[in-house]
Design an enzyme around this catalytic site. Structure first.
Site, PDB file in Angstrom:
ATOM      1  N   ASN A 185     -39.682  19.304 -24.510  1.00 23.77           N
ATOM      2  CA  ASN A 185     -38.420  19.478 -23.793  1.00 23.77           C
ATOM      3  C   ASN A 185     -37.323  18.577 -24.369  1.00 23.77           C
ATOM      4  OD1 ASN A 185     -40.008  21.127 -22.284  1.00 23.77           O
ATOM      5  ND2 ASN A 185     -40.131  19.755 -20.527  1.00 23.77           N
ATOM      6  N   ASP A 230     -34.583  17.964 -22.443  1.00 25.10           N
ATOM      7  CA  ASP A 230     -33.748  17.756 -21.247  1.00 25.10           C
ATOM      8  C   ASP A 230     -33.706  16.308 -20.736  1.00 25.10           C
ATOM      9  OD1 ASP A 230     -36.275  19.496 -19.274  1.00 25.10           O
ATOM     10  OD2 ASP A 230     -36.161  17.368 -19.861  1.00 25.10           O
ATOM     11  N   HIS A 259     -39.078  18.089 -30.034  1.00 21.47           N
ATOM     12  CA  HIS A 259     -38.020  19.060 -30.341  1.00 21.47           C
ATOM     13  C   HIS A 259     -36.625  18.480 -30.150  1.00 21.47           C
ATOM     14  CE1 HIS A 259     -41.166  22.448 -29.537  1.00 21.47           C
ATOM     15  NE2 HIS A 259     -41.315  21.888 -30.708  1.00 21.47           N
ATOM     16  N   CYS A 307     -24.038  14.663 -37.565  1.00 25.31           N
ATOM     17  CA  CYS A 307     -23.251  15.416 -38.548  1.00 25.31           C
ATOM     18  C   CYS A 307     -24.190  16.064 -39.556  1.00 25.31           C
ATOM     19  CB  CYS A 307     -22.302  14.463 -39.281  1.00 25.31           C
ATOM     20  SG  CYS A 307     -21.560  15.191 -40.749  1.00 25.31           S
ATOM     21  N   CYS A 349     -23.189  14.128 -43.304  1.00 28.51           N
ATOM     22  CA  CYS A 349     -23.514  12.717 -43.576  1.00 28.51           C
ATOM     23  C   CYS A 349     -24.563  12.169 -42.618  1.00 28.51           C
ATOM     24  CB  CYS A 349     -22.250  11.862 -43.500  1.00 28.51           C
ATOM     25  SG  CYS A 349     -21.668  11.659 -41.818  1.00 28.51           S
ATOM     26  N   CYS A 391     -17.203  15.672 -37.729  1.00 28.59           N
ATOM     27  CA  CYS A 391     -17.433  14.264 -38.072  1.00 28.59           C
ATOM     28  C   CYS A 391     -16.228  13.750 -38.846  1.00 28.59           C
ATOM     29  CB  CYS A 391     -18.689  14.182 -38.937  1.00 28.59           C
ATOM     30  SG  CYS A 391     -19.030  12.543 -39.599  1.00 28.59           S
ATOM     31  N   THR A 401     -46.636  24.497 -20.464  1.00 30.20           N
ATOM     32  CA  THR A 401     -46.314  25.033 -21.786  1.00 30.20           C
ATOM     33  C   THR A 401     -47.160  26.271 -22.068  1.00 30.20           C
ATOM     34  OG1 THR A 401     -46.175  24.606 -24.170  1.00 30.20           O
ATOM     35  CG2 THR A 401     -47.942  23.482 -22.969  1.00 30.20           C
ATOM     36  N   SER A 402     -46.566  27.248 -22.739  1.00 32.98           N
ATOM     37  CA  SER A 402     -47.310  28.468 -23.096  1.00 32.98           C
ATOM     38  C   SER A 402     -48.214  28.200 -24.305  1.00 32.98           C
ATOM     39  CB  SER A 402     -46.315  29.589 -23.404  1.00 32.98           C
ATOM     40  OG  SER A 402     -45.404  29.158 -24.413  1.00 32.98           O
TER      41      SER A 402
HETATM   42  N1  APR Z   1     -45.376  24.544 -13.147  1.00 31.92           N
HETATM   43  C1  APR Z   1     -46.260  24.652 -14.199  1.00 31.92           C
HETATM   44  N2  APR Z   1     -46.111  25.554 -15.219  1.00 31.92           N
HETATM   45  C2  APR Z   1     -45.054  26.387 -15.148  1.00 31.92           C
HETATM   46  C3  APR Z   1     -44.114  26.350 -14.076  1.00 31.92           C
HETATM   47  C4  APR Z   1     -44.318  25.377 -13.045  1.00 31.92           C
HETATM   48  N3  APR Z   1     -43.489  25.266 -12.007  1.00 31.92           N
HETATM   49  N4  APR Z   1     -43.175  27.313 -14.308  1.00 31.92           N
HETATM   50  C5  APR Z   1     -43.512  27.929 -15.484  1.00 31.92           C
HETATM   51  N5  APR Z   1     -44.641  27.375 -15.988  1.00 31.92           N
HETATM   52  C6  APR Z   1     -45.321  27.685 -17.249  1.00 31.92           C
HETATM   53  C7  APR Z   1     -45.279  29.143 -17.697  1.00 31.92           C
HETATM   54  O1  APR Z   1     -46.372  29.881 -17.158  1.00 31.92           O
HETATM   55  C8  APR Z   1     -45.402  29.006 -19.218  1.00 31.92           C
HETATM   56  O2  APR Z   1     -46.766  28.977 -19.632  1.00 31.92           O
HETATM   57  O3  APR Z   1     -44.635  26.982 -18.257  1.00 31.92           O
HETATM   58  C9  APR Z   1     -44.782  27.641 -19.507  1.00 31.92           C
HETATM   59  C10 APR Z   1     -43.422  27.684 -20.194  1.00 31.92           C
HETATM   60  O4  APR Z   1     -43.624  28.236 -21.463  1.00 31.92           O
HETATM   61  P1  APR Z   1     -42.390  28.500 -22.456  1.00 31.92           P
HETATM   62  O5  APR Z   1     -41.282  29.080 -21.696  1.00 31.92           O
HETATM   63  O6  APR Z   1     -42.943  29.227 -23.628  1.00 31.92           O
HETATM   64  O7  APR Z   1     -41.927  27.014 -22.867  1.00 31.92           O
HETATM   65  P2  APR Z   1     -42.596  26.001 -23.895  1.00 31.92           P
HETATM   66  O8  APR Z   1     -44.057  26.192 -24.012  1.00 31.92           O
HETATM   67  O9  APR Z   1     -42.095  24.667 -23.561  1.00 31.92           O
HETATM   68  O10 APR Z   1     -41.887  26.497 -25.276  1.00 31.92           O
HETATM   69  C11 APR Z   1     -42.119  25.737 -26.428  1.00 31.92           C
HETATM   70  O11 APR Z   1     -40.437  27.007 -27.585  1.00 31.92           O
HETATM   71  O12 APR Z   1     -38.442  28.047 -27.393  1.00 31.92           O
HETATM   72  C12 APR Z   1     -39.068  26.945 -27.934  1.00 31.92           C
HETATM   73  O13 APR Z   1     -38.186  24.845 -28.495  1.00 31.92           O
HETATM   74  C13 APR Z   1     -38.501  25.643 -27.414  1.00 31.92           C
HETATM   75  O14 APR Z   1     -39.686  23.649 -26.730  1.00 31.92           O
HETATM   76  C14 APR Z   1     -39.668  25.050 -26.624  1.00 31.92           C
HETATM   77  C15 APR Z   1     -40.864  25.690 -27.267  1.00 31.92           C
END
Ligand code: APR
Length: 244
Positions: free
Chosen positions: A101, A103, A118, A126, A129, A146, A186-187
């Site tokens: 993330n 954020d 990420h 910039c 530079c 810049c 995360t997916s």
């Molecule tokens: N609690 C737990 N898991 C959750 C929740 C929640 N409240 N809401 C959604 N999820 C899960 C979803 O089921 C999914 O598996 O979070 C995951 C989000 O997956 P992505 O949207 O693919 O995000 P991420 O895995 O962080 O993506 C990786 O891809 O687009 C790029 O740079 C970007 O860092 C990002 C990277």
């Protein structure tokens, strides 16, 4: 949600804990995820917004989008999931966050050891530079430039770009020493970040997944808790506090 004796035993013995997080941990802070039902990439094209050539072709559009995301992030707060992770620091000798993330919510929640794979939306540099600009940028004359004349871009990793090598190396190092490796929201489909899950497993870490649904990596987990991170992580924390 059941925390069985074996898991309790692992939590008892653990010295080094790693939380590998993705967009899902910030979903309850009303920051949209990328994939899944309401994911950003269902509506917008990453090839038009999150890559270097798109930025060179149309920096206004790319900046407009990052300014929009920054506004959402500034209007959001860390949720109980971020806070539970930060509070784990008081329960274990070493707790690190390895996040995809941008954020800054783990930092705002009080986590100390954070590796950002990420980048971070609060930083900019910039493209010519490489001077860093970590203050609010001036858009009154269009896309910020810049003093050397180069375009300034957000310090985030776009598709096709290398991860910050120092952040990845530190993440690999601590993942290889993790007793417990949490995979939260995360997916697990974006590499090389997701490879850390498999290297932690190969080095003997106990893998715990927290997600609202199964993912690509679910088959190698030691435990999977399916539900919201903002509900499950505080429950795990209170179980840990109760046993300590
Ligand atoms: N609690 C737990 N898991 C959750 C929740 C929640 N409240 N809401 C959604 N999820 C899960 C979803 O089921 C999914 O598996 O979070 C995951 C989000 O997956 P992505 O949207 O693919 O995000 P991420 O895995 O962080 O993506 C990786 O891809 O687009 C790029 O740079 C970007 O860092 C990002 C990277």
């Amino acid at each position: 949600m059941k925390i069985d004796d074996e898991l309790l035993g692992k939590l008892n013995e653990a010295k080094t804990i790693v939380f590998f997080t993705g967009a899902g941990i910030s979903a309850e802070s009303v920051i949209p995820t990328f994939r899944g039902k309401d994911g950003i990439w269902n509506k917008l094209k990453p090839e038009e917004l999150a890559n270097f050539n798109a930025f060179l072709k149309n920096p206004d559009m790319v900046w407009e989008w990052y300014q929009h995301r920054k506004k959402i992030i500034h209007e959001s707060e860390p949720n109980p999931g971020h806070i539970a992770i930060a509070e784990m620091q008081n329960q274990f000798p070493e707790v690190a966050v390895v996040t995809q993330n941008i954020d800054n919510l783990h930092r705002r929640a009080g986590s100390k050891i954070i590796y950002e794979l990420h980048g971070n939306i609060e930083r900019n540099y910039c493209i010519k530079c490489h001077k860093y600009y970590n203050t609010e940028l001036d858009f009154s004359h269009g896309v910020p430039k810049c003093e050397c004349g180069g375009l300034i871009r957000p310090d985030v990793v776009w598709f096709g770009e290398y991860l910050p090598q120092d952040q990845f190396r530190f993440s690999e190092e601590i993942s290889s020493r993790a007793d417990i490796f949490f995979i939260v929201g995360t997916s697990a489909v974006v590499y090389p970040a997701a490879s850390l899950i498999y290297s932690a497993k190969a080095r003997g870490a106990f893998l715990i997944e927290v997600n609202i649904e199964p993912t690509e990596a679910s088959s190698i987990m030691n435990r999977s808790f399916f539900g919201k991170a903002g509900e499950i992580l505080p429950e795990i924390l209170s179980t840990i506090i109760a046993k300590n």
